[in-house]
Design a protein around this motif. Structure first.
Motif, PDB file in Angstrom:
ATOM      1  N   ASN A  80       0.840  -1.216   0.000  1.00  0.00           N
ATOM      2  CA  ASN A  80       0.000   0.000   0.000  1.00  0.00           C
ATOM      3  C   ASN A  80       0.868   1.257   0.000  1.00  0.00           C
ATOM      4  O   ASN A  80       2.095   1.190   0.104  1.00  0.00           O
ATOM      5  CB  ASN A  80      -0.998  -0.023   1.161  1.00  0.00           C
ATOM      6  N   GLN A  81       0.163   2.400  -0.081  1.00  0.00           N
ATOM      7  CA  GLN A  81       0.838   3.696  -0.179  1.00  0.00           C
ATOM      8  C   GLN A  81       1.693   3.975   1.053  1.00  0.00           C
ATOM      9  O   GLN A  81       2.799   4.516   0.942  1.00  0.00           O
ATOM     10  CB  GLN A  81      -0.215   4.816  -0.328  1.00  0.00           C
ATOM     11  N   SER A  82       1.150   3.566   2.182  1.00  0.00           N
ATOM     12  CA  SER A  82       1.850   3.816   3.443  1.00  0.00           C
ATOM     13  C   SER A  82       3.192   3.091   3.445  1.00  0.00           C
ATOM     14  O   SER A  82       4.220   3.648   3.861  1.00  0.00           O
ATOM     15  CB  SER A  82       0.955   3.331   4.583  1.00  0.00           C
ATOM     16  N   PHE A  85       5.693   4.762   1.170  1.00  0.00           N
ATOM     17  CA  PHE A  85       6.213   5.978   1.807  1.00  0.00           C
ATOM     18  C   PHE A  85       7.226   5.612   2.885  1.00  0.00           C
ATOM     19  O   PHE A  85       8.321   6.181   2.962  1.00  0.00           O
ATOM     20  CB  PHE A  85       5.051   6.796   2.396  1.00  0.00           C
ATOM     21  N   HIS A  86       6.796   4.628   3.690  1.00  0.00           N
ATOM     22  CA  HIS A  86       7.638   4.237   4.822  1.00  0.00           C
ATOM     23  C   HIS A  86       9.011   3.720   4.348  1.00  0.00           C
ATOM     24  O   HIS A  86      10.051   4.069   4.915  1.00  0.00           O
ATOM     25  CB  HIS A  86       6.895   3.159   5.626  1.00  0.00           C
ATOM     26  N   GLU A  90      10.362   7.882   3.313  1.00  0.00           N
ATOM     27  CA  GLU A  90      10.655   8.294   4.694  1.00  0.00           C
ATOM     28  C   GLU A  90      12.167   8.409   4.976  1.00  0.00           C
ATOM     29  O   GLU A  90      12.594   9.401   5.584  1.00  0.00           O
ATOM     30  CB  GLU A  90       9.986   7.356   5.689  1.00  0.00           C
ATOM     31  N   GLU A 131      -6.019   6.676   2.934  1.00  0.00           N
ATOM     32  CA  GLU A 131      -5.027   5.594   2.822  1.00  0.00           C
ATOM     33  C   GLU A 131      -4.325   5.628   1.476  1.00  0.00           C
ATOM     34  O   GLU A 131      -3.200   5.174   1.331  1.00  0.00           O
ATOM     35  CB  GLU A 131      -5.724   4.228   2.988  1.00  0.00           C
ATOM     36  N   SER A 132      -5.053   6.154   0.479  1.00  0.00           N
ATOM     37  CA  SER A 132      -4.488   6.166  -0.880  1.00  0.00           C
ATOM     38  C   SER A 132      -3.608   7.375  -1.149  1.00  0.00           C
ATOM     39  O   SER A 132      -3.141   7.566  -2.269  1.00  0.00           O
ATOM     40  CB  SER A 132      -5.614   6.147  -1.919  1.00  0.00           C
ATOM     41  N   ARG A 138       1.884  12.890   1.964  1.00  0.00           N
ATOM     42  CA  ARG A 138       2.425  12.294   3.178  1.00  0.00           C
ATOM     43  C   ARG A 138       3.678  13.062   3.645  1.00  0.00           C
ATOM     44  O   ARG A 138       3.870  13.269   4.847  1.00  0.00           O
ATOM     45  CB  ARG A 138       2.778  10.823   2.940  1.00  0.00           C
ATOM     46  N   LYS A 142       4.011  14.849   7.146  1.00  0.00           N
ATOM     47  CA  LYS A 142       5.118  14.398   7.986  1.00  0.00           C
ATOM     48  C   LYS A 142       6.036  15.573   8.336  1.00  0.00           C
ATOM     49  O   LYS A 142       6.530  15.680   9.460  1.00  0.00           O
ATOM     50  CB  LYS A 142       5.889  13.305   7.246  1.00  0.00           C
TER      51      LYS A 142
END
Ligand SMILES: Nc1ncnc2c1ncn2[C@@H]1O[C@H](COP(=O)(O)OP(=O)(O)OP(=O)(O)O)[C@@H](O)[C@H]1O
Length: 971
Positions: A80-82, A85-86, A90, A131-132, A138, A142
């Protein structure tokens, strides 16, 4: 005051670009098209390999034939997108906060999820992200989360590159026809007043030096120049934005030493100061609205441009100093080919320019990965903007988005190749520059004042929308632009004339190229023809090799024949040895035996004589008187018979000896002839072997072949131009020599080898010639040896005859004297002596015959030897079939046998010896040649015995007063 952007230890660490692959699930279009999944990736993540099977194989074959690409991280459809990103954004975000300049790029074909990954769902739901939501929202959220207790300033810009044109997506006015609002790319080193060492492009430098600024921008630039002169950092102002690292703010000393620190500066691009994530999201949404989006065959909302969302952070670093860092979030346009995206007209033009930019991006990636000296950053605006993110001072991550479907496999492969290649690019990330807080505040205040002034002017004066100062600056800018335009015009004229010249050159070059192409084609034709000829030559060589192998086979056959002959010779030798060892001894034994028998018979006969003598004595006593007459008669008869038969007998013996002599002579002549024939044949054969064996013009033949080929090749090579011809001549000449040498060497090797192999055979041949010579010598010796015994024998016979005649004359004379038989007998001492002499002669004759037989036997052996030698010389196998050869010994002997048939009472001299050799040796019971000879008329004493007369010698002492020898009829 100026802080270095180097690492604390002064060393700049090289860091590879982080490359990730994101593979989405099949979309509706792909499912509808029933396009199978050909990409194999983990469902979420956990692998750094992605493989694609483009062959359409299944099972193990698919695994074997699939291509595998290695990157840093692979994300599957369930990632997923998270997570993206993570894992990817990140870590870079953390560095961005620390003061590094960072870039995240998304690359891939259309509809693979680039925009989804970079932006995703940017809308806020109750002030929260969904979530998307992609990387940009993000990062914004952040960022403000992270900076809560910090002293900072955040600015945003959003630029689009569409059809090689830059566009500020955050500008209110989307009319970019006015040159004043047009975005242009500059190297921030321009701000250095042309003192940097950007030596790689002078035109770039001049354009930098001459480039005008917008009022705010120029004021900032002027201000910055001042700051640099005083070694002071500064901000880059509000209306101009550096896409990359903001190193334009770097100190003079740093800029002078490090070209790569020169960032890219986009003139007229607006930076917006934001204080919350929401403000940033709003700017993002505003920019997305302005982005070029269109419906294509593959994506309903296809992004037709490249976009760069830049977040600039001024974060408190130390006391009054702020660290400047930038985060560039780049969403590239689709990398698909034009035809597949269904692009036409405008879309096709877009795709063309997109492809051009991406093509250059590909070349830049390749050059950087291969560490080429020249990296074509300047060939497209996209690569120019990304210059510092690729191989520069920025920390960069590339996310390659792919489709799992088979229909997209070609583009997927291409994307993965890009990604794998980009993994090799190394950057040298450096901390961003620092700026003093008061300058930053001043800059922001100035920006605010300018906006306020513009607003005030708008409110107070109709038709004038800016302050006097701004107006003046703008007018100055206009003048500057005019000057620049004139310069550009002049440059254009120069370039046009240069272009015309270049076009002429191009035309001339094209013509030359055409000519070269024709020449090349001709050369290609000639080369292919030469290839064909070389092929033919190879075939000929192959034929020669085949011939050589045939010769070798023949040679082997000859060797086999020779070895067979050798074997036969060996067998014959063995036979001869056997003959000498056993048969000859056996024959000799038999002869001895026969002679023994004869002697025994004689003894027996002698033993049986004694009673007869007694009876004869008695008979003589009793019938002396009556027998007197008969004796006379008998004596007379006897004398007559002896005198009548003996001469004939001697005559016949003499005749036969002559015949034997003639036969031997003839045989000798025949033998000599055959031997000389054999010798001649041997010499001829030896001559042939020396002169012609494997020397039969093979070299000439080969040379003629090579010459012919050479002429062919030479003839065909004439139409080639001179240089090529010369080269070919040398080549052919060398080849010819090489070929000749190799063939000559090969032939010499073959001959040498053959001669080596033949050497033992040759020795044997030569030794066989010695045998022939031996035979010849033996034959001559035999001839010589036989001559003297025969003449002795003849003379003996003659002497015997004379003596007998003399004796007869004496007998006759005495008979005529009418002496009484008793006295005559008693007195007939001479007769007795003559008889014993006759017996001696007979013994001599017997001895002579014995010798003759021995000679004959020796002669037979010699003939055997001779035959064996000749057989080995001419070969037994050929003997039966080769009618052209001269008559051999067997033939000669056969003829002698035939002669013996005509004269059956003759001694079968040669045939006997041969029969002994061939058959009778093995059967000792058969009559031996000696036995046959014992019955020969050559032995007159035995003929006499057979004719009914018996000889007897006795010592007539006492019993017969004066008698000596008696002759009586044996009943
Ligand atoms: N990983 C994913 N998960 C869910 N949906 C996705 C994913 N990737 C892409 N999509 C969807 O696929 C569609 C196309 O995606 P997107 O527009 O991001 O593609 P693109 O690569 O940016 O295409 P283009 O180059 O034409 O702009 C969108 O509706 C998006 O929501």
């Amino acid at each position: 005051m100026v802080a270095s952007s180097r690492e604390s230890n002064g060393a700049v660490e090289e860091l590879n670009i982080t490359v990730a692959v994101r593979c989405r699930g099949r979309n509706e279009r792909e499912i509808k098209a029933k396009s199978s999944v050909v990409v194999s990736v983990p469902d979420v993540t956990g692998s750094n390999e992605v493989s694609i099977n483009t062959t359409g194989d299944v099972g193990i074959a698919a695994q074997i034939n699939s291509k595998t690409y290695t990157v840093d991280e692979v994300f599957g459809p369930s990632a997923n997108q998270s997570l993206i990103f993570h894992k990817i954004a990140e870590p870079l975000f953390a560095d961005f906060i620390k003061g590094y300049n960072c870039t995240v790029l998304v690359y891939g074909m259309t509809s693979t999820g680039k925009t989804y990954t970079m932006t995703g769902d940017e809308k806020l739901y109750d002030g929260e992200l969904s979530e998307s939501a992609g990387i940009i929202p993000r990062v914004l959220f952040k960022l403000f989360e992270s900076l809560e207790n910090e002293d900072y300033v955040v600015k945003c810009s959003f630029v689009e590159l569409y059809n090689e044109e830059l566009k500020d997506l955050l500008s209110d006015s989307q009319d970019f026809s006015s040159s004043a609002r047009k975005l242009r790319i500059f190297d921030s080193s321009t701000l250095n007043g042309g003192t940097t060492s950007m030596s790689n492009n002078s035109s770039r430098k001049s354009s930098r030096n001459n480039s005008p600024r917008s009022s705010s921008e120029l004021s900032t630039a002027t201000f910055m120049r001042k700051r640099w002169k005083n070694n002071m950092p500064t901000s880059n102002g509000s209306a101009g934005s550096s896409v990359s690292n903001g190193n334009s703010n770097k100190s003079q000393s740093l800029q002078g030493s490090q070209d790569q620190n020169a960032g890219i500066y986009i003139q007229n691009l607006q930076d917006f100061h934001i204080t919350t994530a929401k403000e940033g999201i709003k700017l993002l949404q505003k920019g997305l609205k302005h982005r070029q989006v269109a419906t294509t065959k593959m994506n309903d909302f296809s992004s037709r441009s490249h976009t760069i969302f830049t977040i600039t952070l001024y974060k408190e670093y130390h006391g009054e100093l702020f660290r400047v860092s930038k985060m560039n979030l780049v969403d590239l346009a689709g990398s698909e080919n034009i035809s597949r995206s269904g692009a036409q007209h405008q879309r096709a033009k877009e795709a063309g320019s997109i492809n051009q930019s991406l093509l250059t991006l590909g070349r830049v990636i390749n050059s950087l990965a291969d560490k080429s000296l020249h990296v074509p950053f300047r060939e497209s605006k996209l690569t120019r903007l990304l210059q510092d993110s690729l191989g520069g001072n920025t920390k960069t991550a590339l996310i390659a988005t792919i489709s799992p479907a088979k229909i997209n496999s070609e583009e997927t492969c291409s994307t993965l190749q890009y990604a794998a290649k980009a993994k090799n690019i190394k950057n040298k990330p450096q901390l961003g520059s620092v700026i003093m807080k008061d300058i930053l505040v001043k800059s922001i205040t100035a920006e605010l004042a300018k906006i306020k002034a513009d607003l005030l002017s708008t409110k107070t004066r109709e038709g004038i929308y800016m302050s006097q100062d701004n107006y003046k600056e703008l007018t100055n800018d206009l003048d500057s632009y005019r000057t620049e335009v004139q310069e550009y015009k002049r440059a254009i004229e120069t370039l046009t004339s240069q272009n015309t010249l270049l076009l002429k050159d191009k035309k001339a070059s094209n013509e030359v190229n055409d000519l070269q192409r024709i020449k090349l084609q001709n050369m290609k034709d000639s080369i292919s023809e030469l290839h064909a000829r070389i092929d033919r030559q190879n075939r000929r060589e192959q034929n020669l090799v085949n011939m050589a192998s045939t010769l070798r086979t023949t040679l082997n056959t000859m060797q086999t024949i020779l070895s067979e002959r050798e074997k036969k010779e060996k067998d014959l030798k063995e036979n001869i040895n056997r003959l000498i060892a056993s048969d000859f001894a056996q024959v000799r034994e038999m002869i001895d035996k026969n002679f023994q028998e004869i002697q025994n018979n004689i003894k027996l006969e002698s033993a049986g004589i004694q009673p007869n003598i007694d009876s004869i004595k008695e008979e003589i006593r009793m019938l002396l008187e009556t027998a007197q007459e008969h004796t006379d008669e008998v004596y007379k008869d006897c004398v007559e018979k002896v005198s009548g038969e003996l001469p004939a007998l001697y005559e016949a013996a003499s005749e036969r000896i002559t015949e034997v002599e003639a036969m031997v002579g003839k045989c000798y002549r025949d033998l000599s002839e055959n031997l000389s024939d054999a010798s001649e044949e041997y010499n001829n054969f030896k001559q042939y072997l020396n002169d012609h064996f494997f020397k039969n013009n093979h070299e000439e033949l080969l040379a003629s072949h090579v010459d012919r080929t050479y002429h062919h090749i030479q003839a065909s090579g004439e139409d080639l131009f001179q240089k090529f011809k010369e080269m070919m001549d040398n080549y052919l000449e060398n080849n010819k020599h090489l070929m000749l040498n190799s063939l000559r060497t090969a032939t010499c090797d073959v001959i040498e080898k053959e001669m080596q192999l033949f050497e033992p055979q040759k020795d044997k041949w030569e030794s066989s010639f010695k045998y022939i010579n031996n035979c010849d010598a033996l034959n001559i010796a035999l001839q010589k040896d036989i001559k003297s015994p025969l003449s002795d024998f003849r003379s003996t016979l003659q002497t015997s005859r004379n003596m007998i005649e003399q004796a007869m004359t004496k007998v006759k004379k005495r008979m005529s004297d009418h002496e009484s038989p008793r006295s005559a007998l008693s007195k007939n001492q001479t007769f007795n002596q003559e008889f014993s002499g006759l017996l001696n002669k007979e013994n001599q004759l017997q001895e002579g015959l014995k010798k003759s037989l021995q000679f004959t036997d020796a002669y037979g052996s010699a003939l055997d030897q001779l035959q064996a030698s000749i057989s080995s010389a001419v070969g037994d196998d050929d003997h039966a079939t080769d009618k052209s050869r001269p008559e051999n010994i067997d033939g000669v002997l056969r003829r002698i046998d035939e002669q013996n048939v005509l004269y059956p009472d003759r001694s079968p001299l040669k045939s006997t010896s041969f029969r002994v050799n061939k058959s009778e040796r093995s059967s000792p019971n058969k009559s031996s040649p000696i036995k046959a000879n014992s019955h020969s008329p050559c032995k007159p004493q035995l003929s006499l015995a057979r004719s009914g007369y018996k000889r007897s010698y006795t010592d007539l002492d006492g019993t017969l007063d004066d008698s000596s020898t008696k002759v009586t009829r044996h009943h």
